[in-house]
Design a protein around this motif. Structure first.
Motif, PDB file in Angstrom:
ATOM      1  N   ARG A   1      -2.557   7.773  -1.020  1.00  0.00           N
ATOM      2  CA  ARG A   1      -3.303   7.934   0.362  1.00  0.00           C
ATOM      3  C   ARG A   1      -2.639   8.470   1.277  1.00  0.00           C
TER       4      ARG A   1
ATOM      5  N   GLY B   1      -3.199   2.856  -2.848  1.00  0.00           N
ATOM      6  CA  GLY B   1      -4.311   1.742  -2.903  1.00  0.00           C
ATOM      7  C   GLY B   1      -4.592   1.584  -1.410  1.00  0.00           C
ATOM      8  N   ASP B   2      -5.545   0.787  -1.234  1.00  0.00           N
ATOM      9  CA  ASP B   2      -6.243   0.706   0.122  1.00  0.00           C
ATOM     10  C   ASP B   2      -5.710  -0.533   0.985  1.00  0.00           C
ATOM     11  N   PHE B   3      -5.167  -0.244   1.894  1.00  0.00           N
ATOM     12  CA  PHE B   3      -4.262  -1.239   2.774  1.00  0.00           C
ATOM     13  C   PHE B   3      -5.066  -2.283   3.047  1.00  0.00           C
TER      14      PHE B   3
ATOM     15  N   PRO C   1      -2.363   3.318   6.664  1.00  0.00           N
ATOM     16  CA  PRO C   1      -1.980   1.877   7.053  1.00  0.00           C
ATOM     17  C   PRO C   1      -1.733   1.848   8.593  1.00  0.00           C
TER      18      PRO C   1
ATOM     19  N   GLU D   1      -7.425   2.331  -6.119  1.00  0.00           N
ATOM     20  CA  GLU D   1      -5.990   2.578  -6.290  1.00  0.00           C
ATOM     21  C   GLU D   1      -5.788   4.228  -5.990  1.00  0.00           C
TER      22      GLU D   1
ATOM     23  N   SER E   1       0.688  -1.343  -0.110  1.00  0.00           N
ATOM     24  CA  SER E   1      -0.001   0.108   0.000  1.00  0.00           C
ATOM     25  C   SER E   1       0.660   1.144   0.024  1.00  0.00           C
TER      26      SER E   1
ATOM     27  N   HIS F   1      -5.326  -4.431   0.205  1.00  0.00           N
ATOM     28  CA  HIS F   1      -4.433  -5.386  -0.025  1.00  0.00           C
ATOM     29  C   HIS F   1      -4.201  -6.636   0.786  1.00  0.00           C
TER      30      HIS F   1
END
Lengths: 117, 838
Positions: free
Chosen positions: B157, B112-114, B162, B154, B107, B117
């Motif tokens: 961020r 993108g989104d943790f 995270p 995606e 991430s 992932h």
């Protein structure tokens, strides 16, 4: 970088701490568990406690004089044999644990006190 | 003493605070350290310097310890009950920690989104993948969907996001692990935590694939059990390895060679099995345990439906005896199982002498056996089918009487099992025998217990058939069995179907057994469509009215009512606890009430054979209720209850309903409302899979005159309902799904019915004799005219066709005038029917 070094130091100390915990704490529990398990298994054959409780009862419900005498004799022999076996087992297991527990100490003693050449 | 506190939970791991380079450095140093330490330890051990040898040995011990505990968390969560503050880092499995790290890096590097992932990485793990497959989720499509969600999210961020998420996930996962009493935080806890965070993408995935957290837990538990396979070992004990222990540990019992030759010692088996899993019947076991532990009257009679696994109670007792978890009274006893056939095994001779000799044999056998048991002093007898023993004895010899010495002896506890009907029929009346037992009613397993039971059973079946079963298949087998196989109880009925489904899947060379195979097996058993309507079938259901009207004239209102009921049922919207539908058909004779019922049975259950028909005028007396649901002592079997137990998926047609005795009418209050009835033997008879149609021709004149006066059907129905309260109680009328009014038939309708019947006749003749027939409209006119009776509606048409046509054709076929393959035209000439052979 100080996070990385701190983490490595923490891992080193933790490895040593885990070793001590596994060797002594888990080792003791392991020994205790196995002693109890072995005695339980042996007791299915010798049943010391039960035998002593029924010491004066006739053998196989043979209520004759002979039956009563035989009951006492056989049960006494069985109890004595059982107690002896259990004792031996406990002594051996404890001795083994002592040996086990002394291994790291012995090695540390060796490192500390054997003359460094 | 252990005290429960609520520790504060936090997740602090300096690895996630390092830079990327720092993390790589740490990983390289950690991995290299093992190699360097190993080399150093080896060098030290072989060194000539004594203290180095000691040092090398110590290092080697530490390395070996690290290697042996490599998959474990730093601390055990089960030992953390005294901790005030918990750091997730100490209780997380190293592998899970690594997965978090990978997701964290991805991430950071790719954006993108943790959460997504991490979810994607978890989904690719072997155990989790298997869990999803067990839930019946199409794994490849699911993973593709997760990828798509990941791509959607995606983008760059906030760097700290995270870190915040890791902390949150870790804390929830640790709480989950604590709740389940697990030793460490593993993949399944993280997966559950992700779902519990209500991330929008995961919520949508869970909705699309019907993922529910409890099912997911069970599916993952399935994998754990499969890995251990302890239950497989437990049930596959080699009988040759079972050592028979004759004597108790106190040496106070006696040998029982004769008993041993006729029985199975359950305690012997459980002495070998290291772990046992007993599911359900806890309360019943406690009751039996209490009975057997008493000073007197130590006999328990288990009464339960077939399939309720009553044996579990005796098995649980045997297992507890083996582990000395019983009071003094039951200590070190043997639980010995005796089947009736082992006592009554010889075949009976035809002659009186042979029979008497046989009876003598049995009497001698039982007496000797009981003597041995009583003398032995350490036996608990278990008769799994005591009714067979009692029923198998006949004439002058009664096995029940021969068992009395054992039953009266408080030192010889006896457990016996039987079914409710057999209890009433063979045991209850023998008061001397039955009063020596205390009865224990054994309830079927609940659906939840049955799912657990079948989870264990299916693992054995999986090992045997080499097929994986989905968790949904297990859940559906349980819910369908409890709904459709009511003659047996859970889990027995579900187990039977599951075994059949496994065998079917093996025949079809499938790798996974899903709920579709389960539904197919059920459909074969119950002959009714269970699967949710597929598109072609749904179309058929939508055109149900026209399907009926192909063979049924007029009565649109009635046809619509029954069609709606079937549609409701097939779409799964119907109430599960009541019959599929219950109708009161009201109208004059001969307007199609019975005909529509037959058609409905054919369309819903596959054949008009699935009609249970009662003429309620035969049940007018108060005493006739015994004929209907059985007599209290069990001698008269209930006509209704027996019929529904035998065919639980059928249409029940109650003709002239108004003539039934009021007590019988009251019975239907419960049937319409709860969909079940308890008969006099205590059996629950389920009506959930039946359609109940009561017919009545009361107020026919009123219907006729109202319709003639042009009154609308809706208004008429309400008025009729009011009038019907003179005959039926309002609460009964209100419980019918619909009161359907049948109209009188007009001349035009009669004509169409006559045409339909003639077509049916032509079809039958062609099918049986290969004779093709055609007919004039004048023939239809004639049949319709002659077949109409104002008092009987269209009923005489069938008789006219029989008299005028069937007999005529019969004569021609017998005389050889008509042969296979001929064509015949039926005409109406000179006031009579004429056959013209072409």
């Amino acid at each position: 970088m100080h996070f990385a070094l701190g983490f490595l130091l923490y891992r080193l100390l933790d490895t040593v701490r885990a070793f001590v915990a596994h060797w002594y704490f888990d080792g003791f529990l392991f020994t205790l568990h196995h002693i109890i398990e072995m005695i339980t298994r042996l007791d299915r054959v010798f049943a010391v406690h039960i035998t002593i409780r029924h010491l004066f009862e006739p053998l196989y419900q043979d209520y004759s004089f002979i039956g009563r005498v035989l009951g006492f004799v056989f049960r006494s022999m069985r109890s004595v044999l059982g107690i002896m076996l259990y004792s031996v087992l406990i002594i051996v297991a404890l001795a083994l644990f002592m040996v086990w527990a002394s291994i790291p100490m012995f090695l540390l003693f060796g490192i500390a006190f054997v003359p460094h050449l | 003493m252990k005290t429960k506190n609520t520790p504060t939970i936090d997740f602090y791991d300096s690895r996630f605070l390092m830079s990327g380079a720092g993390r790589i450095f740490v990983r390289v140093v950690c991995n290299a350290a093992y190699g360097i330490t190993f080399a150093g330890a080896c060098a030290g051990i072989i060194s000539d310097i004594l203290w180095l040898r000691f040092f090398g040995s110590l290092l080697m011990l530490i390395l070996v310890d690290s290697f042996l505990h490599r998959g474990e968390a730093l601390k055990n969560l089960r030992h953390a009950y005294h901790e005030q503050a918990l750091n997730v880092r100490d209780y997380i499995a190293p592998l899970v920690s690594r997965l978090l790290e990978i997701a964290f890096e991805r991430s950071r590097i790719n954006g993108g989104d943790f959460v997504l992932h991490l979810f994607f990485i978890l989904c690719t793990r072997k155990e989790i993948k298997k869990g999803f497959i067990r839930l019946g989720i199409p794994y490849d499509a699911f993973l593709e969907n997760v990828k798509n969600e990941l791509q959607k999210e995606e983008g760059v961020r906030d760097e700290n996001e995270p870190l915040i998420l890791i902390r949150k996930i870790g804390v929830i996962a640790l709480q989950n692990a604590l709740k389940h009493g697990d030793a460490k935080v593993s993949e399944k806890h993280i997966l559950r935590a992700l779902f519990e965070m209500h991330h929008p993408s995961l919520v949508s995935l869970a909705q699309t694939y019907h993922i529910n957290l409890e099912d997911l837990d069970n599916a993952l538990l399935f994998n754990v059990l499969e890995k251990r396979r302890f239950f497989v070992r437990e049930k596959t004990i080699n009988p040759r390895k079972v050592k028979h222990r004759i004597m108790n540990r106190a040496w106070s019992a006696r040998r029982t060679p004769f008993l041993d030759s006729l029985s199975e010692d359950i305690t012997d088996i459980f002495r070998l099995a290291k772990r046992q899993v007993f599911i359900g019947h806890e309360k019943e076991y406690e009751h039996v345990f209490e009975i057997l532990s008493r000073r007197e009257r130590t006999n328990a009679l288990l009464i339960g439906d077939p399939g309720s696994e009553m044996d579990t109670i005796a098995y649980r007792l045997a297992a507890n005896i083996v582990h000395d978890r019983v009071p003094e009274k039951l200590f070190d006893r043997r639980v010995v199982l005796i089947r009736a056939n082992s006592l009554l095994k010889e075949t009976r001779g035809e002659t009186v002498t042979a029979r008497l000799a046989h009876e003598g044999d049995i009497a001698e056998r039982v007496t000797r056996l009981i003597q041995e048991v009583v003398n032995s002093g350490n036996i608990i007898l278990y008769f799994p089918d005591i009714h067979n023993l009692v029923k198998g004895s006949s004439g002058r010899m009664q096995v029940a009487d021969l068992l009395l010495p054992a039953l009266r002896d408080a030192n010889t506890p006896v457990i016996a099992a039987t079914y409710p009907r057999e209890f009433k029929e063979y045991i209850e009346f023998n008061t001397e025998f039955s009063s020596l037992f205390e009865t224990v009613r054994v309830q079927p397993l609940t659906e939840r217990e049955a799912v657990r039971y079948l989870t264990y059973e299916s693992l054995k079946l999986e090992a045997y058939y080499g097929i994986t079963v989905t968790f949904l298949a297990i859940r559906s087998v349980v819910s369908l069995a409890s709904r459709y196989l009511v003659s047996e109880s859970l889990p027995g009925n579900a187990k039977k179907i599951l075994e059949e489904a496994f065998s079917l899947a093996q025949k079809e060379e499938r790798e996974t057994l899903t709920e579709h195979e389960i539904i197919r097996v059920f459909e074969e058993h119950v002959h009714i469509p269970i699967a949710k309507a597929e598109s072609t079938e749904a179309r058929k259901l939508l055109e149900f009215e026209s399907l009926i009207h192909k063979r049924f004239i007029n009565q649109e209102e009635a046809v619509r009512a029954v069609s709606e009921a079937v549609r409701e049922y097939r779409s799964g919207l119907a109430r599960k606890t009541s019959p599929i539908a219950s109708f009161l058909f009201v109208g004059p004779t001969g307007v199609g009430k019975t005909e529509l019922s037959k058609l409905l049975a054919e369309l819903q259950f596959g054949s008009s054979k699935f009609i249970i028909r009662f003429d309620m005028s035969e049940f007018q007396e108060a005493s006739s209720i015994e004929r209907f649901i059985g007599s209290p002592e069990g001698k008269i079997r209930g006509a209704l209850t027996e019929a529904v137990l035998k065919a639980p998926y059928s249409l029940i047609l109650l003709d002239e309903f108004e003539k039934a005795n009021s007590n019988i009418l009251n019975l239907f209050l419960q049937v319409f409302d709860e969909g079940r009835l308890t008969d006099t033997l205590g059996r629950t008879v389920a009506f959930q899979n039946t359609i109940i149609i009561a017919t009545s021709n009361v107020h026919s004149e009123f219907i006729k005159s109202s319709l003639y006066a042009g009154e609308k059907m809706n208004t008429l129905e309400n008025e009729l309902k009011q009038k019907l309260t003179n005959v039926f109680k309002p609460e009964l009328l209100n419980r019918f799904s619909r009161i359907v009014v049948f109209k009188n038939l007009s001349r035009k309708h009669i004509w169409h019915i006559a045409e339909l019947r003639l077509q049916t006749f032509a079809h039958e003749l062609f099918k049986e004799q290969r004779i093709k027939i055609t007919f004039d409209d004048k023939v239809i006119d004639y049949i319709a005219r002659k077949g109409y009776d104002p008092g009987f509606g269209a009923r005489p048409i069938e008789r006219v066709i029989n008299d005028e046509l069937r007999s005529l054709f019969g004569k021609k076929i017998l005389s050889g005038e008509l042969k296979e393959g001929k064509k015949v035209h039926i005409a109406f000439e000179m006031n009579s029917i004429v056959l013209k052979v072409q």
